[in-house]
Design an enzyme around this catalytic site. Structure first.
Site, PDB file in Angstrom:
ATOM      1  N   ASN A   9       0.875  -1.170   0.000  1.00 32.14           N
ATOM      2  CA  ASN A   9       0.000   0.000   0.000  1.00 32.14           C
ATOM      3  C   ASN A   9       0.914   1.222   0.000  1.00 32.14           C
ATOM      4  O   ASN A   9       1.502   1.548   1.030  1.00 32.14           O
ATOM      5  CB  ASN A   9      -0.886  -0.040   1.263  1.00 32.14           C
ATOM      6  CG  ASN A   9      -1.701   1.224   1.441  1.00 32.14           C
ATOM      7  OD1 ASN A   9      -1.776   2.067   0.539  1.00 32.14           O
ATOM      8  ND2 ASN A   9      -2.327   1.363   2.609  1.00 32.14           N
ATOM      9  N   LYS A  11       0.183   4.262  -0.291  1.00 26.18           N
ATOM     10  CA  LYS A  11      -0.433   5.462   0.312  1.00 26.18           C
ATOM     11  C   LYS A  11      -0.151   6.682  -0.560  1.00 26.18           C
ATOM     12  O   LYS A  11      -0.070   6.557  -1.779  1.00 26.18           O
ATOM     13  CB  LYS A  11       0.054   5.627   1.760  1.00 26.18           C
ATOM     14  CG  LYS A  11      -0.152   4.353   2.584  1.00 26.18           C
ATOM     15  CD  LYS A  11      -0.030   4.564   4.050  1.00 26.18           C
ATOM     16  CE  LYS A  11      -0.271   3.235   4.759  1.00 26.18           C
ATOM     17  NZ  LYS A  11      -0.227   3.357   6.217  1.00 26.18           N
ATOM     18  N   HIS A  96      -9.589   1.298   4.494  1.00 23.51           N
ATOM     19  CA  HIS A  96      -8.352   1.515   5.254  1.00 23.51           C
ATOM     20  C   HIS A  96      -8.637   2.486   6.405  1.00 23.51           C
ATOM     21  O   HIS A  96      -9.408   3.430   6.251  1.00 23.51           O
ATOM     22  CB  HIS A  96      -7.259   2.066   4.330  1.00 23.51           C
ATOM     23  CG  HIS A  96      -5.922   2.058   4.991  1.00 23.51           C
ATOM     24  ND1 HIS A  96      -5.541   3.013   5.889  1.00 23.51           N
ATOM     25  CD2 HIS A  96      -4.896   1.166   4.923  1.00 23.51           C
ATOM     26  CE1 HIS A  96      -4.331   2.716   6.347  1.00 23.51           C
ATOM     27  NE2 HIS A  96      -3.927   1.602   5.773  1.00 23.51           N
ATOM     28  N   GLU A  98      -7.057   4.886   7.564  1.00 22.92           N
ATOM     29  CA  GLU A  98      -6.804   6.303   7.268  1.00 22.92           C
ATOM     30  C   GLU A  98      -7.991   6.903   6.524  1.00 22.92           C
ATOM     31  O   GLU A  98      -8.332   8.071   6.718  1.00 22.92           O
ATOM     32  CB  GLU A  98      -5.496   6.444   6.472  1.00 22.92           C
ATOM     33  CG  GLU A  98      -4.284   6.186   7.371  1.00 22.92           C
ATOM     34  CD  GLU A  98      -3.076   5.586   6.671  1.00 22.92           C
ATOM     35  OE1 GLU A  98      -2.981   5.639   5.435  1.00 22.92           O
ATOM     36  OE2 GLU A  98      -2.202   5.048   7.398  1.00 22.92           O
ATOM     37  N   GLU A 167      -5.857  -4.728  10.354  1.00 23.63           N
ATOM     38  CA  GLU A 167      -4.807  -3.738  10.596  1.00 23.63           C
ATOM     39  C   GLU A 167      -5.098  -2.987  11.883  1.00 23.63           C
ATOM     40  O   GLU A 167      -5.880  -2.025  11.880  1.00 23.63           O
ATOM     41  CB  GLU A 167      -4.744  -2.747   9.430  1.00 23.63           C
ATOM     42  CG  GLU A 167      -4.437  -3.382   8.104  1.00 23.63           C
ATOM     43  CD  GLU A 167      -3.811  -2.383   7.142  1.00 23.63           C
ATOM     44  OE1 GLU A 167      -2.686  -2.627   6.720  1.00 23.63           O
ATOM     45  OE2 GLU A 167      -4.444  -1.351   6.868  1.00 23.63           O
ATOM     46  N   GLY A 173       2.203   2.257  10.811  1.00 24.79           N
ATOM     47  CA  GLY A 173       3.200   3.316  10.675  1.00 24.79           C
ATOM     48  C   GLY A 173       3.844   3.715  11.993  1.00 24.79           C
ATOM     49  O   GLY A 173       4.538   4.729  12.070  1.00 24.79           O
ATOM     50  N   SER A 213       3.072  -2.111  10.483  1.00 23.47           N
ATOM     51  CA  SER A 213       4.515  -2.206  10.761  1.00 23.47           C
ATOM     52  C   SER A 213       5.081  -3.593  10.480  1.00 23.47           C
ATOM     53  O   SER A 213       5.958  -4.073  11.202  1.00 23.47           O
ATOM     54  CB  SER A 213       4.819  -1.761  12.194  1.00 23.47           C
ATOM     55  OG  SER A 213       4.400  -0.424  12.388  1.00 23.47           O
TER      56      SER A 213
HETATM   57  P1  PGA Z   1       2.570   0.210   7.713  1.00 21.76           P
HETATM   58  O1  PGA Z   1       1.137   0.456   7.041  1.00 21.76           O
HETATM   59  O2  PGA Z   1       3.103  -1.074   7.153  1.00 21.76           O
HETATM   60  O3  PGA Z   1       3.389   1.410   7.293  1.00 21.76           O
HETATM   61  O4  PGA Z   1       2.366   0.161   9.189  1.00 21.76           O
HETATM   62  C1  PGA Z   1       0.258  -0.617   6.812  1.00 21.76           C
HETATM   63  C2  PGA Z   1      -1.005  -0.086   6.183  1.00 21.76           C
HETATM   64  O5  PGA Z   1      -1.489   0.978   6.583  1.00 21.76           O
HETATM   65  O6  PGA Z   1      -1.570  -0.708   5.263  1.00 21.76           O
END
Ligand code: PGA
Length: 251
Positions: A9, A11, A96, A98, A167, A173, A213
């Site tokens: 992803n 982003k 997601h 976000e 998630e 992140g 992460s």
């Molecule tokens: P990350 O993000 O691996 O940077 O923690 C995962 C995601 O949001 O899909």
């Protein structure tokens, strides 16, 4: 059959030129060998047409990170599922955290998005997950079960086409990963509610990815769990060698 999948992803990262360069690098890295999982890269909308044209479809599929909850029309700035599919993309990340947190995506909107994605031949990677406060109050199962309402109105035939991703928002992140036991526990819970709704066979066939992460150093201990079928990778998907390191966790 349940599939193992590693999906990136990106982003809101990478200009078009940088995205093309990363996709080319991944193509080269994956060219010489057969990965033991399906590989997907989910990119910003503007990259899709260029990236689908250059990746080897035998090695990698391409997906979007979102699509509209409306079919077409006067929705300035939105991108429909049909438009995503017309680029050659095969997947779309939906729900997601976000998008839920910053753009107000609700269970009902996500239900529409999932239906439109499926109607246009896309595979939704549908994300669920609790925030830290919810976990601290032991509400994670309740929260995730409520989020699953967006996909529990699907027919069994349609449900069997989607991919799920757990998630935990507190792990995205942040460098803080769920422990393998926490991931397994939640994945098993998700599979159990899928089984209650659609039966054991469909639940057993459903791929449930872990996200938050995930990196080359912890991917193997997460993926080895019986209910963890791969990962949805943010930060570590932006560097070809890190992403490859995660794909190799299945070797
Ligand atoms: P990350 O993000 O691996 O940077 O923690 C995962 C995601 O949001 O899909």
């Amino acid at each position: 059959m349940r599939k193992n999948i590693v999906a990136g992803n990106w982003k809101m990262n990478k200009t078009l030129q940088e995205g093309i360069a990363l996709a080319k690098e991944l193509n080269e890295i994956l060219a010489g060998e057969k990965a033991n999982c399906d590989v997907v890269i989910c990119t910003p909308f503007i990259h899709l047409a260029s990236v689908t044209a250059l990746v080897d479809p035998a090695k990698m599929a391409v997906g979007a990170e979102n699509c509209a909850d409306k079919e077409s029309g006067a929705y300035t700035g939105e991108v429909s599922a049909a438009m995503v599919a017309s680029t050659g993309a095969k997947y779309v990340i939906l729900g997601h955290s976000e998008r839920r947190a910053y753009y107000g995506e609700t269970v009902a909107m996500l239900e529409e998005k999932v239906k439109l994605a499926l109607a246009n031949g896309l595979t939704p990677i549908f994300c669920v997950g609790e925030v830290l406060d919810e976990r601290d109050n032991n509400k994670q199962n309740e929260v995730v079960a409520a989020q699953m309402a967006s996909v529990f109105s699907l027919s069994a035939a349609d449900f069997s086409k989607i991919v799920l991703a757990y998630e935990p928002v507190w792990a995205i992140g942040t460098g803080k990963t769920a422990t393998p036991a926490q991931a397994q526990e939640m994945h098993a819970f998700i599979r159990s509610i899928v089984a209650e709704k659609y039966g054991k066979e469909i639940a057993d066939d459903c791929s449930i990815l872990y996200g938050g992460s995930c990196k080359p150093s912890n991917a193997r201990e997460l993926f080895v769990n019986p209910d963890v079928d791969g990962g949805l990778i943010g930060g570590a998907a932006l560097k070809a060698s890190d992403f490859k390191g995660i794909i190799d966790a299945f070797n």
